[in-house]
Design a protein around this motif. Structure first.
Motif, short mmCIF file in Angstrom:
data_model
loop_
_atom_site.label_atom_id
_atom_site.label_comp_id
_atom_site.label_asym_id
_atom_site.label_seq_id
_atom_site.Cartn_x
_atom_site.Cartn_y
_atom_site.Cartn_z
N CYS A 260 0.76 -1.11 0.19
CA CYS A 260 0.09 -0.02 -0.07
C CYS A 260 0.79 1.27 -0.11
CB CYS A 260 -1.02 -0.08 1.19
SG CYS A 260 -2.16 1.21 1.06
N GLU A 261 1.91 1.30 0.83
CA GLU A 261 2.91 2.37 0.92
C GLU A 261 3.53 2.58 -0.37
OE1 GLU A 261 4.10 2.27 5.46
OE2 GLU A 261 4.93 0.86 4.04
N ALA A 262 3.94 1.40 -1.21
CA ALA A 262 4.36 1.65 -2.59
C ALA A 262 3.47 2.31 -3.53
CB ALA A 262 4.79 0.35 -2.77
N ALA A 263 2.15 1.84 -3.53
CA ALA A 263 1.31 2.32 -4.21
C ALA A 263 0.91 3.79 -4.01
CB ALA A 263 -0.04 1.49 -4.31
N HIS A 264 1.01 4.23 -2.49
CA HIS A 264 0.89 5.71 -2.34
C HIS A 264 1.89 6.60 -2.94
CE1 HIS A 264 -1.66 4.96 1.60
NE2 HIS A 264 -2.26 4.51 0.52
#
Length: 168
Positions: free
Chosen positions: A156-160
């Protein structure tokens, strides 16, 4: 045969999978580790990191960054889930709110800079990117259930880092 390692780019190529990490349905609940275990200490560090990230988002939202509310809310969901897996509650020794708004993940040295960087989208993007990279290193020493939770949060952090708006 050499083990195959996926780059962040390869993980993001499966965009739907990465975005699923931000959904309400997550990995199965990991077992709660012992109060003083290395896994518990790592979970407490993750909680402190999430609190700092949420404070950074909140600061930018207060300055008119309403587009960032869904991102912050996903971090709040991560925080809520992490707290469920810490024995004896989820109290952390997080820095005061003024320091939280500009802090980076727990890999930063303890030296205090003379002037903390001002919250910005580029700073937020770097925090997300650094956090996603850190999550992959944190997987090696935890139980499978906690590893799955941390991997989902990292995705999720990478997607953010990729999906954050370029301007507010």
């Amino acid at each position: 045969m050499r083990p195959r390692h996926l780059s962040r780019r390869a993980l993001l190529a499966g965009g739907a999978a990465a975005l699923t990490a931000c959904s309400a349905s997550g990995p199965p609940s990991p077992t709660t580790p012992a109060v003083d275990s290395p896994e518990t200490r790592l979970l407490r560090e993750l909680i402190a990191d999430k609190e700092r990230t949420i404070a950074l988002y909140t600061s930018l939202i207060a300055d008119g960054g309403d587009k960032l509310v869904p991102f912050r809310d996903r971090h709040q969901a991560h925080l809520d889930e992490l707290r469920k897996h810490v024995p004896g509650g989820a109290s952390t020794s997080a820095p005061p709110p003024s320091a939280q708004a500009t802090a980076t993940p727990s890999t930063t040295p303890s030296a205090t800079p003379s002037a903390p960087p001002k919250p910005s989208l580029s700073r937020l993007r770097k925090v997300e990117d650094d956090a996603a990279e850190l999550r992959t290193r944190q997987l090696a020493t935890v139980s499978p259930g906690v590893a799955q939770l941390i991997a989902s949060i990292g995705a999720c952090e990478a997607a953010h880092a990729v999906a954050l708006p370029r301007s507010l």
